[in-house]
Design a protein around this motif. Structure first.
Motif, short mmCIF file in Angstrom:
data_model
loop_
_atom_site.label_atom_id
_atom_site.label_comp_id
_atom_site.label_asym_id
_atom_site.label_seq_id
_atom_site.Cartn_x
_atom_site.Cartn_y
_atom_site.Cartn_z
N ALA A 42 -42.23 21.79 -23.45
CA ALA A 42 -43.44 22.40 -23.98
C ALA A 42 -43.55 22.16 -25.49
N THR A 43 -42.42 22.25 -26.20
CA THR A 43 -42.45 22.00 -27.64
C THR A 43 -42.76 20.53 -27.92
N GLU A 44 -42.26 19.64 -27.07
CA GLU A 44 -42.56 18.22 -27.24
C GLU A 44 -44.04 17.94 -27.03
N ILE A 45 -44.63 18.60 -26.04
CA ILE A 45 -46.07 18.44 -25.80
C ILE A 45 -46.87 18.94 -26.99
N LEU A 46 -46.45 20.05 -27.60
CA LEU A 46 -47.13 20.56 -28.78
C LEU A 46 -47.04 19.56 -29.94
N LEU A 47 -45.89 18.89 -30.05
CA LEU A 47 -45.73 17.88 -31.10
C LEU A 47 -46.76 16.77 -30.95
N PHE A 48 -46.87 16.22 -29.75
CA PHE A 48 -47.84 15.14 -29.54
C PHE A 48 -49.28 15.66 -29.55
N ALA A 49 -49.47 16.93 -29.17
CA ALA A 49 -50.81 17.49 -29.20
C ALA A 49 -51.37 17.50 -30.61
N GLY A 50 -50.49 17.71 -31.60
CA GLY A 50 -50.94 17.65 -32.98
C GLY A 50 -51.48 16.28 -33.34
N LEU A 51 -50.81 15.23 -32.85
CA LEU A 51 -51.30 13.87 -33.09
C LEU A 51 -52.63 13.63 -32.40
N PHE A 52 -52.79 14.19 -31.21
CA PHE A 52 -54.05 14.01 -30.49
C PHE A 52 -55.20 14.68 -31.25
N VAL A 53 -54.93 15.84 -31.84
CA VAL A 53 -55.96 16.54 -32.62
C VAL A 53 -56.34 15.72 -33.85
N ILE A 54 -55.33 15.16 -34.52
CA ILE A 54 -55.60 14.31 -35.69
C ILE A 54 -56.44 13.11 -35.29
N TYR A 55 -56.09 12.50 -34.17
CA TYR A 55 -56.85 11.35 -33.68
C TYR A 55 -58.30 11.74 -33.40
N ALA A 56 -58.51 12.87 -32.72
CA ALA A 56 -59.86 13.29 -32.37
C ALA A 56 -60.69 13.53 -33.63
N SER A 163 -48.09 7.48 -33.68
CA SER A 163 -48.00 7.98 -32.31
C SER A 163 -47.14 7.08 -31.42
N THR A 164 -47.34 5.76 -31.51
CA THR A 164 -46.53 4.87 -30.67
C THR A 164 -45.09 4.79 -31.17
N GLY A 165 -44.90 4.91 -32.48
CA GLY A 165 -43.53 4.92 -33.01
C GLY A 165 -42.78 6.16 -32.58
N LEU A 166 -43.44 7.31 -32.62
CA LEU A 166 -42.81 8.55 -32.16
C LEU A 166 -42.51 8.47 -30.67
N HIS A 167 -43.43 7.88 -29.92
CA HIS A 167 -43.20 7.72 -28.49
C HIS A 167 -42.03 6.77 -28.24
N ALA A 168 -41.96 5.67 -28.97
CA ALA A 168 -40.84 4.73 -28.80
C ALA A 168 -39.51 5.41 -29.11
N PHE A 169 -39.51 6.29 -30.11
CA PHE A 169 -38.30 7.05 -30.42
C PHE A 169 -37.88 7.90 -29.22
N HIS A 170 -38.85 8.52 -28.56
CA HIS A 170 -38.54 9.31 -27.37
C HIS A 170 -38.05 8.42 -26.22
N VAL A 171 -38.57 7.21 -26.14
CA VAL A 171 -38.08 6.27 -25.13
C VAL A 171 -36.60 5.99 -25.36
N ILE A 172 -36.22 5.76 -26.61
CA ILE A 172 -34.82 5.47 -26.93
C ILE A 172 -33.94 6.68 -26.61
#
Length: 222
Positions: A42-56, A163-172
């Motif tokens: 849930a905290t991870e989703i909130l982290l990415f949700a902030g990026l989605f808000v910035i994008y919007a 956003s993609t860099g943060l996602h790639a970090f999560h992939v690693i």
């Protein structure tokens, strides 16, 4: 008082986990682990949700620049990476299925396939990033792409790399977690009463997949 470590079985039987002193039963212990993982996700989703808000917000401010900038991304590479992650999510789910049946060799196979697909995702992302650096489609003040000079173009690539860099970090991180669980499976540790580690690792990987399902249309298909 029971130990929190697992007890090895005999004749190749998978390890049987012990119940920690502060839990009433193994079921309660496993439920607590799952609840902890859900809270973490849930905290991870909130982290990415902030990026989605910035994008919007910036998408609303610079609609034309964002639409044109998105066409500079390689849709074929993005689609291929999407297929990789969706397939890897399936293999991660199958690992949980096999863990419940004490088929540790199949767990190893499924997670190895998942990790290989994750590695493939990162390789594709490397080539994407290389192209962006070559074309000077970089974030913020480093943006110098002559083919698109509209205001807001640099903001798009800032969000793209962030956003993609943060996602790639999560992939690693996911690859490291799944690698650790794979080592446990190679020691024949999982069975119907001890598969929580496989389940939690798979849950984390599903988050990685889910986030990309949002990033792909947001960045590539607008």
């Amino acid at each position: 008082m029971q130990s929190s470590t697992a007890t090895a079985g005999t004749a190749g039987v998978p390890y049987r986990p012990q119940v920690a002193a502060h839990f009433a039963s193994l079921e309660v212990q496993n439920h607590a682990a799952r609840l902890g993982m859900w809270l973490f996700l849930a905290t991870e989703i909130l982290l990415f949700a902030g990026l989605f808000v910035i994008y919007a917000n910036y998408r609303f401010l610079f609609p034309e620049a964002f639409a044109l900038a998105s066409r500079e991304l390689n849709l074929n590479m993005g689609t291929f990476n999407t297929l990789l992650l969706i397939t890897s999510s399936f293999t991660a789910a199958m690992a949980v299925h096999y863990a419940k049946e004490a088929k540790n060799k199949q767990v190893v196979l499924m997670f190895v396939l998942t990790i290989l697909m994750a590695l493939g995702f990162l390789v594709v992302k490397y080539f994407e990033y290389s192209h962006k650096f070559h074309e000077h489609q970089l974030p913020g003040p480093y943006y110098a792409f002559p083919g698109l000079t509209l205001p807001g173009a640099s903001a798009y690539f800032t969000i793209y790399f962030l956003s993609t860099g943060l996602h790639a970090f999560h992939v690693i991180i996911g690859m490291i977690v799944l690698g650790w669980v794979t080592l446990k499976a190679m020691r024949n540790e999982f069975s119907h009463y001890n598969y929580t580690a496989v389940e939690l690792g798979s849950m984390y990987w599903h988050l990685v997949d889910l986030v990309w399902i949002f990033l792909f249309p947001m960045l590539y298909l607008i």
